[in-house]
Design an enzyme around this catalytic site. Sequence first.
Site, PDB file in Angstrom:
ATOM      1  N   CYS A  71      -4.276  -1.429  -2.260  1.00 26.39           N
ATOM      2  CA  CYS A  71      -4.340   0.010  -2.528  1.00 26.39           C
ATOM      3  C   CYS A  71      -5.190   0.190  -3.779  1.00 26.39           C
ATOM      4  CB  CYS A  71      -2.927   0.541  -2.759  1.00 26.39           C
ATOM      5  SG  CYS A  71      -2.875   2.285  -3.204  1.00 26.39           S
ATOM      6  N   ASN A  72      -6.342   0.825  -3.624  1.00 27.34           N
ATOM      7  CA  ASN A  72      -7.226   1.013  -4.779  1.00 27.34           C
ATOM      8  C   ASN A  72      -6.605   1.946  -5.799  1.00 27.34           C
ATOM      9  OD1 ASN A  72     -10.146  -0.123  -4.083  1.00 27.34           O
ATOM     10  ND2 ASN A  72      -9.126   0.554  -2.229  1.00 27.34           N
ATOM     11  N   THR A  73      -5.859   2.937  -5.302  1.00 27.78           N
ATOM     12  CA  THR A  73      -5.296   3.928  -6.210  1.00 27.78           C
ATOM     13  C   THR A  73      -4.291   3.256  -7.143  1.00 27.78           C
ATOM     14  OG1 THR A  73      -5.624   5.545  -4.466  1.00 27.78           O
ATOM     15  CG2 THR A  73      -4.204   6.194  -6.287  1.00 27.78           C
ATOM     16  N   TYR A 116      -0.864   8.659  -2.583  1.00 30.50           N
ATOM     17  CA  TYR A 116      -0.793   8.435  -4.031  1.00 30.50           C
ATOM     18  C   TYR A 116      -1.960   9.126  -4.758  1.00 30.50           C
ATOM     19  CZ  TYR A 116       2.715   4.606  -3.870  1.00 30.50           C
ATOM     20  OH  TYR A 116       3.847   3.850  -3.730  1.00 30.50           O
ATOM     21  N   GLY A 117      -3.032   9.362  -3.996  1.00 34.90           N
ATOM     22  CA  GLY A 117      -4.302   9.758  -4.618  1.00 34.90           C
ATOM     23  C   GLY A 117      -4.280  11.052  -5.382  1.00 34.90           C
ATOM     24  N   GLU A 152      -2.488   9.603   7.502  1.00 36.93           N
ATOM     25  CA  GLU A 152      -1.025   9.399   7.503  1.00 36.93           C
ATOM     26  C   GLU A 152      -0.345  10.344   8.501  1.00 36.93           C
ATOM     27  OE1 GLU A 152       1.026   7.161   5.752  1.00 36.93           O
ATOM     28  OE2 GLU A 152      -0.818   6.136   5.199  1.00 36.93           O
ATOM     29  N   CYS A 159     -11.099   2.894  -0.820  1.00 38.23           N
ATOM     30  CA  CYS A 159      -9.707   3.208  -0.474  1.00 38.23           C
ATOM     31  C   CYS A 159      -9.446   2.433   0.808  1.00 38.23           C
ATOM     32  CB  CYS A 159      -9.559   4.716  -0.243  1.00 38.23           C
ATOM     33  SG  CYS A 159      -7.990   5.150   0.568  1.00 38.23           S
ATOM     34  N   THR A 160      -8.333   1.736   0.858  1.00 40.16           N
ATOM     35  CA  THR A 160      -8.115   0.841   2.008  1.00 40.16           C
ATOM     36  C   THR A 160      -7.822   1.604   3.303  1.00 40.16           C
ATOM     37  OG1 THR A 160      -5.820   0.554   1.280  1.00 40.16           O
ATOM     38  CG2 THR A 160      -7.405  -1.154   0.647  1.00 40.16           C
ATOM     39  N   HIS A 161      -7.585   2.925   3.208  1.00 38.51           N
ATOM     40  CA  HIS A 161      -7.473   3.713   4.443  1.00 38.51           C
ATOM     41  C   HIS A 161      -8.856   3.912   5.101  1.00 38.51           C
ATOM     42  CE1 HIS A 161      -3.465   4.807   2.956  1.00 38.51           C
ATOM     43  NE2 HIS A 161      -3.223   5.457   4.073  1.00 38.51           N
ATOM     44  N   ASP A 193       0.855  -1.199   0.000  1.00 41.51           N
ATOM     45  CA  ASP A 193       0.000   0.000   0.000  1.00 41.51           C
ATOM     46  C   ASP A 193       0.881   1.235   0.000  1.00 41.51           C
ATOM     47  OD1 ASP A 193      -2.398   1.529   0.050  1.00 41.51           O
ATOM     48  OD2 ASP A 193      -2.179   1.840   2.195  1.00 41.51           O
ATOM     49  N   SER A 194       0.264   2.371  -0.327  1.00 41.40           N
ATOM     50  CA  SER A 194       0.998   3.634  -0.264  1.00 41.40           C
ATOM     51  C   SER A 194       1.331   3.994   1.178  1.00 41.40           C
ATOM     52  CB  SER A 194       0.145   4.747  -0.870  1.00 41.40           C
ATOM     53  OG  SER A 194      -1.046   4.886  -0.129  1.00 41.40           O
TER      54      SER A 194
HETATM   55  N1  DGL Z   1      -4.954   3.060   0.547  1.00 40.26           N
HETATM   56  C1  DGL Z   1      -4.832   3.721  -0.729  1.00 40.26           C
HETATM   57  C2  DGL Z   1      -6.043   3.339  -1.570  1.00 40.26           C
HETATM   58  O1  DGL Z   1      -6.667   2.324  -1.319  1.00 40.26           O
HETATM   59  C3  DGL Z   1      -4.600   5.166  -0.473  1.00 40.26           C
HETATM   60  C4  DGL Z   1      -4.133   5.926  -1.628  1.00 40.26           C
HETATM   61  C5  DGL Z   1      -3.368   7.174  -1.354  1.00 40.26           C
HETATM   62  O2  DGL Z   1      -2.212   7.038  -0.939  1.00 40.26           O
HETATM   63  O3  DGL Z   1      -3.890   8.257  -1.629  1.00 40.26           O
HETATM   64  O4  DGL Z   1      -6.398   4.015  -2.503  1.00 40.26           O
END
Ligand code: DGL
Length: 270
Positions: free
Chosen positions: A70-72, A39-40, A162, A194-196, A7-8
Amino acid sequence: MAVGVFDSGLGGLTVHQALVRRLPDVPFVYYGDNAHAPYGTRTADDIFALTCAGVERLWAEGCDLVILACNTASAAALRRMQETWVPADKRVLGVFVPLIEALTERQWGDNSPPREVDVKHVALFATPATVSSRAFQRELAFRAIGVDVEAQPCGGVVDAIEAGDEMLAEALVRSHVEALKRRMPHPQAAILGCTHYPLLEKVFAEALGPGVKVYSQANLVAESLADYLTRRPGFVGPGREAKFLTTGDARAVSDRATQFLRQRITFEAA
Ligand code: DGL
């Protein structure tokens, strides 16, 4: 026999927890690119380069199979990675497809033509890069017809998590849910894309109100990986040791992970 989880930053830990619960005998190596999160708001090229670097690091840990938790990265980079970059003896899997299979009431890996499904109005909460990729709508269109998706780019939420600022993250979630409800007052289902966001699942659920089914990915991804490994056991790689790697400051990242997950997690430098 290790599997990698990328993940990011901290969000993939929500998926990691479910994976450990579902597959207790598999050592998982977690890689959080906290130095480059979020990453978004990055370009697709940037997300591709950072994700490839993280996946290579996990291959070096003996993880032949890596889950992009990480979805992004799944939305902006995965297809290009699979088509141009991943060698034949390795696998990189994303988190979108298990979620969409669950939403559209399919068995894992059911690739039959799209059909009508019960849920017609879906709210999607995701990062700006995931929303603008339209990857969710594309994957959904392969499996279901007649579903109206309203997407809300949730700027700022990942940054606040974060940074360890829970109050700001919660306030942002409430305002993003309100913004979406102005455009779609009565969604039947909400996707935390988003996994966050499962770290704030209660805040999403409260703001959405009763009667909205909230889908998050952790358990769905764990079930789908368990099914995948039964069919392809050879993709559990030679690594033996479970660990948490970060490109960020290992101590600060460990503290924030412990704060959000409510359990002690110790990262080491990637
Ligand atoms: N957990 C990432 C996701 O699922 C976060 C992306 C990010 O870093 O913006 O998209």
